[in-house]
Design an enzyme around this catalytic site. Sequence first.
Site, PDB file in Angstrom:
ATOM      1  N   HIS A 157       0.825  -1.199   0.000  1.00 41.18           N
ATOM      2  CA  HIS A 157       0.000   0.000   0.000  1.00 41.18           C
ATOM      3  C   HIS A 157       0.861   1.251   0.000  1.00 41.18           C
ATOM      4  O   HIS A 157       2.078   1.200   0.212  1.00 41.18           O
ATOM      5  CB  HIS A 157      -0.933   0.017   1.227  1.00 41.18           C
ATOM      6  CG  HIS A 157      -2.093  -0.913   1.106  1.00 41.18           C
ATOM      7  ND1 HIS A 157      -2.013  -2.247   1.407  1.00 41.18           N
ATOM      8  CD2 HIS A 157      -3.370  -0.691   0.696  1.00 41.18           C
ATOM      9  CE1 HIS A 157      -3.195  -2.818   1.213  1.00 41.18           C
ATOM     10  NE2 HIS A 157      -4.029  -1.897   0.784  1.00 41.18           N
ATOM     11  N   LYS A 161      -0.596   4.791   4.527  1.00 37.53           N
ATOM     12  CA  LYS A 161      -1.593   3.898   5.134  1.00 37.53           C
ATOM     13  C   LYS A 161      -1.181   3.575   6.564  1.00 37.53           C
ATOM     14  O   LYS A 161      -0.043   3.163   6.820  1.00 37.53           O
ATOM     15  CB  LYS A 161      -1.760   2.615   4.326  1.00 37.53           C
ATOM     16  CG  LYS A 161      -2.837   1.694   4.887  1.00 37.53           C
ATOM     17  CD  LYS A 161      -3.138   0.546   3.948  1.00 37.53           C
ATOM     18  CE  LYS A 161      -4.153  -0.421   4.556  1.00 37.53           C
ATOM     19  NZ  LYS A 161      -5.449   0.231   4.860  1.00 37.53           N
TER      20      LYS A 161
END
Length: 254
Positions: A157, A161
């Site tokens: 990600h 995040k």
Amino acid sequence: MQPIRVVFAGATGKVGQVLARGVAQEPGFALVGAIAREGVGRNLAEFVSLGGRPGPEIHGSLEAFLAAGGQADVLVDFTVAAAARKTIPAAIAAGIAPVVGTTGFEPGEAEAWAEACRKRGLGGAFIANYAVGMMLLMRFAEEAGRFFPDVEIIEMHHKTKLDAPSGTALRTRARLERRRGDLSAPEVPVHSVRLPGLVAHQEVIFGGPGQTLTIRHDAPTREAYLPGVLMTCRWVLKEKRVAFDLEEVAFPGT
């Protein structure tokens, strides 16, 4: 037929902007409220392009939205766990069905909110990933797990995040381990990568004698989540049930 009235928590976030725009432009839906930390008292259209449609006023909390006379059928929540812990119970108490994409909760929290929904006769959804492709990845991975007991998950990600492993990876692991059914088997390893340039990606890699199998999903843009969110909003109001996987919404009775 009256449109589905949506109040959106996290409407100015990276995912929220994309989904709020999609909800505002979708026939049969009305974006009636926005909850965010920034821009309180201003119109959402000042922060998010809504395709020329008028936006709702931004409130700092769901309680403030309700106190101002706001009414909604569904809460869509894409925030962070700390904020969602306040918003979700308030929505259920107000008779608003929660459709939650926020992750990072403690074990048992979502289940407790699900039970509160059932007691109120509300539908609800606490789904880690609303992308249809990710739903299929989990479905395919469960099937592959019947033949390949050795498996590891890699989730990748964007650098900002907050939770690691991702809620999607944890849900994938839980489904693989549930399907395996062997309580003595080792936990499925999950590896997390956080780098600039990534958005949301996951691989499930199975290994066996002389072969490997990789099932991968990539979501390079956040529009991937919109069809699943819209489908789930319709489902919670129609079925008045609670879902933890998009598969329960897309494949009723499975």
